[in-house]
Design an enzyme around this catalytic site. Sequence first.
Site, PDB file in Angstrom:
ATOM      1  N   PHE A  69     -16.156  19.063   6.761  1.00 13.04           N
ATOM      2  CA  PHE A  69     -15.554  20.344   6.424  1.00 13.04           C
ATOM      3  C   PHE A  69     -16.429  21.094   5.424  1.00 13.04           C
ATOM      4  O   PHE A  69     -17.268  20.511   4.725  1.00 13.04           O
ATOM      5  CB  PHE A  69     -14.133  20.161   5.859  1.00 13.04           C
ATOM      6  CG  PHE A  69     -14.059  19.455   4.531  1.00 13.04           C
ATOM      7  CD1 PHE A  69     -14.049  20.165   3.341  1.00 13.04           C
ATOM      8  CD2 PHE A  69     -13.982  18.065   4.470  1.00 13.04           C
ATOM      9  CE1 PHE A  69     -13.974  19.517   2.112  1.00 13.04           C
ATOM     10  CE2 PHE A  69     -13.909  17.402   3.249  1.00 13.04           C
ATOM     11  CZ  PHE A  69     -13.901  18.134   2.067  1.00 13.04           C
ATOM     12  N   CYS A  70     -16.232  22.410   5.389  1.00 11.26           N
ATOM     13  CA  CYS A  70     -16.954  23.287   4.473  1.00 11.26           C
ATOM     14  C   CYS A  70     -16.081  24.522   4.259  1.00 11.26           C
ATOM     15  O   CYS A  70     -14.923  24.562   4.675  1.00 11.26           O
ATOM     16  CB  CYS A  70     -18.328  23.652   5.026  1.00 11.26           C
ATOM     17  SG  CYS A  70     -18.285  24.443   6.654  1.00 11.26           S
ATOM     18  N   THR A  71     -16.617  25.553   3.643  1.00 11.23           N
ATOM     19  CA  THR A  71     -15.799  26.708   3.276  1.00 11.23           C
ATOM     20  C   THR A  71     -15.196  27.400   4.491  1.00 11.23           C
ATOM     21  O   THR A  71     -13.983  27.596   4.577  1.00 11.23           O
ATOM     22  CB  THR A  71     -16.627  27.714   2.466  1.00 11.23           C
ATOM     23  OG1 THR A  71     -17.229  27.046   1.358  1.00 11.23           O
ATOM     24  CG2 THR A  71     -15.747  28.854   1.958  1.00 11.23           C
TER      25      THR A  71
END
Length: 251
Positions: free
Chosen positions: A182-184
């Site tokens: 996951f990331c922004t």
Amino acid sequence: MASVLNVSAYLFTRIDDPGALGATLRDRAAGGGLRGTILLAEEGVNLFLAGRADEVRAFLDALRADPRFAAMRATKSWSDAVPFGRLRVKVKREIIRMDRPEVRPQDGRAPAVSPATLRRWLDRGADDDGREIVLVDTRNAFEVDYGTFAGARDWRIERFTQFPDAAAAHRAELEGKTVVTFCTGGIRCEKAALHLRDEGIAAYQLDGGVLGWFAQQGGAHWNGGCFVFDEREALDAALTPVSPAAGERAA
């Protein structure tokens, strides 16, 4: 009520004319009074824009009218003021630099897990087949310090180009498990998931990233805020700016 619409969006898609397209998008965004950043490369587009709601929506509608960008989705949030000082349009080699040319999400998207599915997995402590879930935060260390999923792997990388080496060093933590990167907003974790799959790891990306999670699941399983690359600094699970005191503590 906040009147400025902020959007974050990206799409990996083949662009043969990023320079010419950049000029067109600059004129279109400037004409609507929008500010923010548009990054273009042969592999796709990544944008963060803010302005009057009707102008932001008109920009997105016009962009999606191009078949190359029809599938692009945007995460929306609201603010009292435009959190960007100016409009910037840049053409780069990659819209998110990984320095792994063999990773080509424009040729095929990484398998994704929806926020609803991941919520179900996290609530039960395993995926639908009973396999252990490992969450891997693909963001830079200073971003992670603002907030992350409970129990997520944080390899303290300083830039995304370090992710492949960090993954190799921590491979034993991932083998035989269901990995969700996951990331922004989704752009980094998409490349990360593809890279891990190339290395034989059963990896997925969180569809829509942290901001998409906030929009659909609020703050469930999440601790803290989410750093964003604009003057708001960080958003809470309601997609509103965190208090200055919280930002100061994170810094």
